[in-house]
Structure formats: structure tokens, C-alpha cells
Design a protein around this motif. Structure first.
Motif, PDB file in Angstrom:
ATOM      1  N   ASP A 176       0.830  -1.206   0.000  1.00 51.05           N
ATOM      2  CA  ASP A 176       0.000   0.000   0.000  1.00 51.05           C
ATOM      3  C   ASP A 176       0.865   1.258   0.000  1.00 51.05           C
ATOM      4  OD1 ASP A 176      -2.651   1.216   0.159  1.00 51.05           O
ATOM      5  OD2 ASP A 176      -2.035   1.864   2.176  1.00 51.05           O
ATOM      6  N   ARG A 177       1.960   1.203   0.756  1.00 50.42           N
ATOM      7  CA  ARG A 177       2.889   2.348   0.795  1.00 50.42           C
ATOM      8  C   ARG A 177       3.569   2.535  -0.558  1.00 50.42           C
ATOM      9  NH1 ARG A 177       7.231   2.168   5.078  1.00 50.42           N
ATOM     10  NH2 ARG A 177       7.451   4.325   4.386  1.00 50.42           N
ATOM     11  N   ARG A 178       3.847   1.401  -1.211  1.00 48.08           N
ATOM     12  CA  ARG A 178       4.485   1.483  -2.528  1.00 48.08           C
ATOM     13  C   ARG A 178       3.569   2.172  -3.535  1.00 48.08           C
ATOM     14  NH1 ARG A 178       6.348  -3.684  -6.269  1.00 48.08           N
ATOM     15  NH2 ARG A 178       7.307  -2.455  -7.951  1.00 48.08           N
ATOM     16  N   LYS A 179       2.252   1.860  -3.470  1.00 43.60           N
ATOM     17  CA  LYS A 179       1.292   2.499  -4.369  1.00 43.60           C
ATOM     18  C   LYS A 179       1.232   4.005  -4.149  1.00 43.60           C
ATOM     19  CE  LYS A 179      -1.685  -1.565  -4.799  1.00 43.60           C
ATOM     20  NZ  LYS A 179      -3.015  -2.155  -4.473  1.00 43.60           N
ATOM     21  N   LYS A 180       1.528   4.402  -2.899  1.00 43.12           N
ATOM     22  CA  LYS A 180       1.507   5.834  -2.567  1.00 43.12           C
ATOM     23  C   LYS A 180       2.860   6.503  -2.823  1.00 43.12           C
ATOM     24  CE  LYS A 180      -2.071   5.273   0.966  1.00 43.12           C
ATOM     25  NZ  LYS A 180      -2.399   5.385   2.421  1.00 43.12           N
ATOM     26  N   GLY A 181       3.815   5.696  -3.343  1.00 36.87           N
ATOM     27  CA  GLY A 181       5.116   6.263  -3.692  1.00 36.87           C
ATOM     28  C   GLY A 181       6.142   6.214  -2.587  1.00 36.87           C
ATOM     29  N   ALA A 182       5.875   5.450  -1.534  1.00 37.17           N
ATOM     30  CA  ALA A 182       6.818   5.342  -0.409  1.00 37.17           C
ATOM     31  C   ALA A 182       7.280   3.898  -0.266  1.00 37.17           C
ATOM     32  CB  ALA A 182       6.156   5.810   0.891  1.00 37.17           C
TER      33      ALA A 182
END
Length: 338
Positions: free
Chosen positions: A97-103
């Protein structure tokens, strides 16, 4: 079948097999840890103590408490691996989920792996501590030989009676009754505080294991055209290295836990009776020095490293086998549909 359930069952199976192979070493180690005689300067080695137990108490005492220990191992490994996979899945979902938000890169980091293992360990400790209190009592119970019983008899008649009467075996129910009579229901959670702190042991162990396994799979992928399969022997070595590092760091807490769970001194000597974790640590430092916290460490390293290596190897093989069987069943069922 969910990944959590597969890992829980495989962990339980691996733990039982590892326990069967290493139990005599565990019994000897527990006796070394709970030796509270501050006047004893000479320390008995692992092999010497094992031979002494066999000579004076019989082979059976090396496996004292094996039944509740197997139950405890199955319960502990099953609970730990189940919740480890549940928390791991949540951590992976958060990372994605963090990856989808760019983190982040979508992978579970070292700190997250440590936290997952710690949470799983805490749940495991709170649920299974009573079993291990009983196991410790049974491992440290010393069966007097007939010669020793006769020597301790107050008169000739009593000695003659003891020569003909076999003392009743010290079983699981005797240990449960002893703990309850000594401290009530709360007695079954003796040593829970240092044990909760000791969740850092499997946390460190699994952090090291996951990190090493990840690097090894990455190396295999680059060498063998994308294949990430790791042999059972390499899993064995990874488990041994991971457990060795964790054991060295947390061993003093293990000694304190064993002291609290073993039968308290029945004599009037206050040095042999511990009221709690802080009291045990204080008295051990005062009467035995810091070396008291490392009694039997070489035995523990031998036992725990061997057990962990067997556990990881068996667990990974069981997970592979079950996953393969489920995949075949899925394929067969799909082919059977019109």
C-alpha cells in the motif's frame, strides 16, 4: 488452505521432530541452569552430567517431561508460525500500500520483520507459558537412587522398607499439583516476564533467517535463471547460524526464567528462593556473580542450534510438500470440471 495455516502446521511438525532429537540435551541444560549451589566451584560438563543422570536415575530421566514438552512444542510452534504468517501478511499488505503511494519498494523491511516476530512471540508466550513451567519442573526433578534413599533414611527399619518399595514416578500431574500447591494458578505463569523479554530471541533469529534467506534466494535467482529454490541443507545451515546469534544475546534471560520456573528451595536458605525476576537477578549477581547467568551455555548452544536447524529444514520441506499437493489437487479438480 491459507498460508498461515500451512506454516502453522509445518512449524508444529518441524518443532516436534527437532524436540525428539535434542531433548536429552535440553534436560541436561535445564539442570545446569537451575544449579543454585553458590559453594559449588567445579562445573560438570554436558557429557559427564548426562552419564551421571543415566547412572543414578536411569535413561528415563533424560526424557523427563517429554510428553508435555511435545505438546508445548507443537502448541508453541503452531501458534508462533500461525500468528507470524498472519502478522507478516498484514505487514506485506501495508508495504504494498505504501508502494502504491510512492513510499518504499513494497518489501517488508528489517524493523517490520522484527516487530512481526516480536508480536508473534508475545502471543505464544502468554498462551503456552503454563506448559513450559510443568516441563521445567519435570526436567529438574531428581529421582533418588535406592542407595541414596537408604542413606537418607532415619533408621534401619525405614531403610529396609525403602529397599523393597519403588518410589512412584514423577509424572505430569505431580508437576501440575506441585506448581499449584506452591503458588496457585499464577504459579503457571512464573517466569513470564523474562520470557516476554526473550521474544527478542526468535525475533533476532527470524530477522537473521529471513535476511539471509532473502539474500540467498536473490543470489540463486541471478545464478540459476530466476530459480529461487534453496536446498534443505542450506536451509539447515541458515537456521543454525540464525539461532546461534539469537542464543548468545538472550541466554542470561533464559537462565533467570528457568530458575523461576523450577521448584524453589525448600530449605530456609534465602539464597535458593526467588520471589520474582528482580529478586532472582539480584541474588544471582550477589551469590554467584555474572558467570551464573551463563551456566550451561555451551550445552544450550549445541541443543538450540541443532534443534533450530532441524526445525527450519523440516518446516520448509513440509511447506513445499503441502503447497505442491494442494497445487496438484487444484489442477485435478479444474480438469474434472466440464
Amino acid at each position: 488452505m491459507s498460508d498461515a495455516l500451512i506454516n502453522g502446521v509445518a512449524g508444529a511438525g518441524g518443532g516436534i521432530i527437532a524436540q525428539l532429537f535434542t531433548y536429552p540435551l535440553q534436560t541436561v541444560n535445564t539442570r545446569q541452569q537451575t544449579d543454585r549451589d553458590p559453594k559449588k566451584e567445579e562445573r560438570v560438563g554436558t557429557l559427564e552430567l548426562m552419564c551421571s543422570v543415566v547412572r543414578n536415575e536411569g535413561w528415563g530421566r533424560l526424557y523427563g517431561g517429554l510428553t508435555p514438552s511435545l505438546v508445548g512444542t507443537a502448541a508453541s510452534q503452531g501458534v508462533y508460525y500461525y500468528f507470524y504468517q498472519v502478522f507478516r501478511n498484514k505487514a506485506e499488505a501495508i508495504a504494498l500500500d505504501r508502494r502504491k503511494k510512492g513510499a518504499g519498494d513494497g518489501s517488508v523491511g528489517m524493523f517490520s520483520s522484527l516487530l512481526v516476530a516480536a508480536l508473534s512471540g508475545c502471543v505464544n508466550v502468554l498462551l503456552t507459558n503454563p506448559i513450559w513451567v510443568v516441563v521445567t519442573r519435570m526436567q529438574t526433578h531428581r529421582k533418588l537412587s535406592r542407595n541414596n534413599q537408604q542413606a537418607e533414611a532415619s533408621n534401619i527399619r525405614e531403610a529396609a522398607l525403602l529397599a523393597d518399595v519403588e518410589p512412584p514416578p514423577y509424572g505430569t500431574w505431580h508437576a501440575i499439583q506441585e506448581v499449584f500447591d506452591e503458588a496457585g494458578v499464577l504459579g503457571f505463569w512464573r517466569g513470564v516476564f523474562p520470557t516476554l523479554i526473550m521474544v527478542s530471541n526468535p525475533s533476532i533469529q527470524f530477522m537473521l533467517y529471513e535476511t539471509l534467506l532473502k539474500k540467498l534466494k536473490k543470489r540463486h535467482s541471478s545464478i540459476k535463471n530466476g530459480s529461487t529454490q534453496v536446498t534443505a541443507f542450506k536451509i539447515f545451515l541458515l537456521g543454525a547460524v540464525a539461532k546461534l546469534g539469537a542464543t548468545v544475546v538472550t541466554y542470561p534471560l533464559l537462565v533467570v526464567k528457568s530458575r523461576l520456573q523450577a521448584k524453589q528451595g525448600s530449605t530456609g536458605d534465602k539464597r535458593l528462593h526467588y520471589k520474582g525476576t528482580a529478586d532472582a537477578i539480584r541474588k544471582m549477581i550477589r551469590y554467584e556473580g555474572f558467570s551464573g547467568f551463563y551456566k550451561g551455555m555451551s550445552t544450550k548452544i549445541m541443543q538450540s542450534v541443532l534443534a533450530a536447524a532441524i526445525l527450519f529444514m523440516v518446516k520448509e520441506e513440509l511447506v513445499k510438500g503441502v503447497t505442491l499437493l494442494l497445487a496438484k489437487d487444484t489442477i485435478v479438480s479444474k480438469r474434472g470440471k466440464p
